[in-house]
Design a protein around this motif. Structure first.
Motif, PDB file in Angstrom:
ATOM      1  N   ASP A   2       3.727   1.467  -1.503  1.00 20.77           N
ATOM      2  CA  ASP A   2       4.183   1.556  -2.885  1.00 20.77           C
ATOM      3  C   ASP A   2       3.108   2.156  -3.788  1.00 20.77           C
ATOM      4  O   ASP A   2       3.416   2.790  -4.798  1.00 20.77           O
ATOM      5  N   GLU A   3       1.848   1.988  -3.400  1.00 20.93           N
ATOM      6  CA  GLU A   3       0.741   2.570  -4.158  1.00 20.93           C
ATOM      7  C   GLU A   3       0.556   4.059  -3.856  1.00 20.93           C
ATOM      8  O   GLU A   3      -0.294   4.714  -4.447  1.00 20.93           O
ATOM      9  N   GLU A  42      -9.229   0.141  -3.558  1.00 16.32           N
ATOM     10  CA  GLU A  42      -9.668   1.161  -4.513  1.00 16.32           C
ATOM     11  C   GLU A  42     -11.176   1.379  -4.433  1.00 16.32           C
ATOM     12  O   GLU A  42     -11.660   2.509  -4.389  1.00 16.32           O
ATOM     13  N   LEU A  75       0.817  -1.213   0.000  1.00 11.37           N
ATOM     14  CA  LEU A  75       0.000   0.000   0.000  1.00 11.37           C
ATOM     15  C   LEU A  75       0.851   1.264   0.000  1.00 11.37           C
ATOM     16  O   LEU A  75       0.469   2.276  -0.590  1.00 11.37           O
ATOM     17  N   GLU A  95      -1.768   2.446 -15.332  1.00 16.04           N
ATOM     18  CA  GLU A  95      -1.812   2.055 -13.919  1.00 16.04           C
ATOM     19  C   GLU A  95      -1.550   3.235 -12.997  1.00 16.04           C
ATOM     20  O   GLU A  95      -1.245   3.050 -11.815  1.00 16.04           O
ATOM     21  N   HIS A 107      -0.035   5.334  -0.658  1.00 19.21           N
ATOM     22  CA  HIS A 107      -0.822   5.576   0.541  1.00 19.21           C
ATOM     23  C   HIS A 107       0.082   5.743   1.767  1.00 19.21           C
ATOM     24  O   HIS A 107       1.225   5.274   1.789  1.00 19.21           O
ATOM     25  N   LEU A 131      -5.708  -4.683  -3.914  1.00 22.45           N
ATOM     26  CA  LEU A 131      -5.735  -3.349  -4.495  1.00 22.45           C
ATOM     27  C   LEU A 131      -7.119  -2.976  -4.978  1.00 22.45           C
ATOM     28  O   LEU A 131      -7.553  -1.826  -4.851  1.00 22.45           O
ATOM     29  N   THR A 155       3.992  -1.346  -8.652  1.00 17.44           N
ATOM     30  CA  THR A 155       3.574  -2.708  -8.306  1.00 17.44           C
ATOM     31  C   THR A 155       2.710  -3.294  -9.400  1.00 17.44           C
ATOM     32  O   THR A 155       2.903  -4.431  -9.835  1.00 17.44           O
ATOM     33  N   ARG A 156       1.755  -2.529  -9.881  1.00 16.74           N
ATOM     34  CA  ARG A 156       0.857  -3.037 -10.911  1.00 16.74           C
ATOM     35  C   ARG A 156       1.568  -3.203 -12.248  1.00 16.74           C
ATOM     36  O   ARG A 156       1.316  -4.176 -12.968  1.00 16.74           O
ATOM     37  N   SER A 169       1.617   3.237 -10.780  1.00 15.86           N
ATOM     38  CA  SER A 169       1.841   2.192  -9.782  1.00 15.86           C
ATOM     39  C   SER A 169       2.890   1.194 -10.262  1.00 15.86           C
ATOM     40  O   SER A 169       2.650   0.407 -11.173  1.00 15.86           O
TER      41      SER A 169
END
Length: 237
Positions: free
Chosen positions: A23-24, A115, A21, A200, A26, A111, A205-206, A203
């Motif tokens: 890495d996203e 979201e 999270l 993405e 947050h 995720l 990660t994605r 992101s």
């Protein structure tokens, strides 16, 4: 980006969810039990809570009930469990949870749940009967992976996507092939990664998941190609 509280008595789970999270984009705070969760919730007023059900002192359902009874359930709560049942999921939604994720939680389902939860933080929980119907699939039996946000959404949780994705570069592009192979290949790879980064919302990660690369390798590749990582990074500005 959002402030998310992760409540789980397992250190490995807390660390993994926090890393993903963060890495996203947050801000993530963790708590190992209900007592710590109460303190963090009061101090930070998180935008969303990921709450484990089975904890040694006070379980997640009891904490969820407590927040609801004291008018503190003003943020979406996603329940997590490695030993969940349909009855447990129904009880969680009855007391205000918006979704139920069964461990081990896959990256994609985590995720997507976060979201959807952040898109409609005040979403009305589903009626227990509707959620139970959604979790019963095929031959009248229980399917283990049904206890996820996908099943909860079809059960009427009222969660909707926040809006259309900004796709950025189009998937079909033309390239100048009248040049050395290495240059043509680098131009294609750069456009390829820029497309996925835009799709993405930056992101890593994605994008790593979509392209099949390890994140460390992906970072090196993007740097080598001269891809501007700041353009697609969510939360910028």
């Amino acid at each position: 980006m959002a402030t998310i509280l992760v409540v789980d008595d397992e250190m490995g789970i807390r660390a993994l969810l926090s890393e993903i999270l963060t890495d996203e984009g947050h801000t993530v705070e963790v708590a190992e039990n209900a007592a710590n969760a109460r303190l963090v919730r009061e101090r930070l007023r998180p935008d969303l809570v990921l709450l484990d059900i089975w904890m040694p002192d006070v379980d997640g359902i009891t904490l969820l009930k407590e927040w609801g009874a004291t008018a503190q359930l003003n943020m979406p709560v996603i329940m997590m469990s490695g030993h969940g049942t349909i009855d447990t999921a129904v009880e969680a939604t009855k007391y205000g949870a918006i979704a139920f994720l069964e461990k081990p939680i896959t990256l994609q389902k985590l995720l997507r749940a976060v979201e959807q939860g952040l898109a409609r933080p005040s979403a009305r929980p589903a009626a227990p009967a509707d959620l139970q119907t959604a979790m019963l699939q095929g031959n009248g039996g229980y399917r283990p992976d049904a206890m996820t946000v996908e099943a909860a959404m079809t059960g009427g949780l009222g969660l909707q996507p926040s809006g259309p994705l900004n796709l950025g570069p189009q998937p079909e592009q033309s390239f100048d092939l009248d040049r050395p192979l290495r240059e043509a290949r680098d131009a294609f790879e750069k456009s390829y990664f820029e497309f996925h980064l835009a799709r993405e919302n930056g992101s890593m990660t994605r994008v790593a998941e979509k392209t099949g690369l390890e994140r460390t390798h992906l970072y090196r590749k993007l740097k080598q190609l001269g891809v501007d990582l700041s353009r697609g990074k969510r939360g910028a500005g």
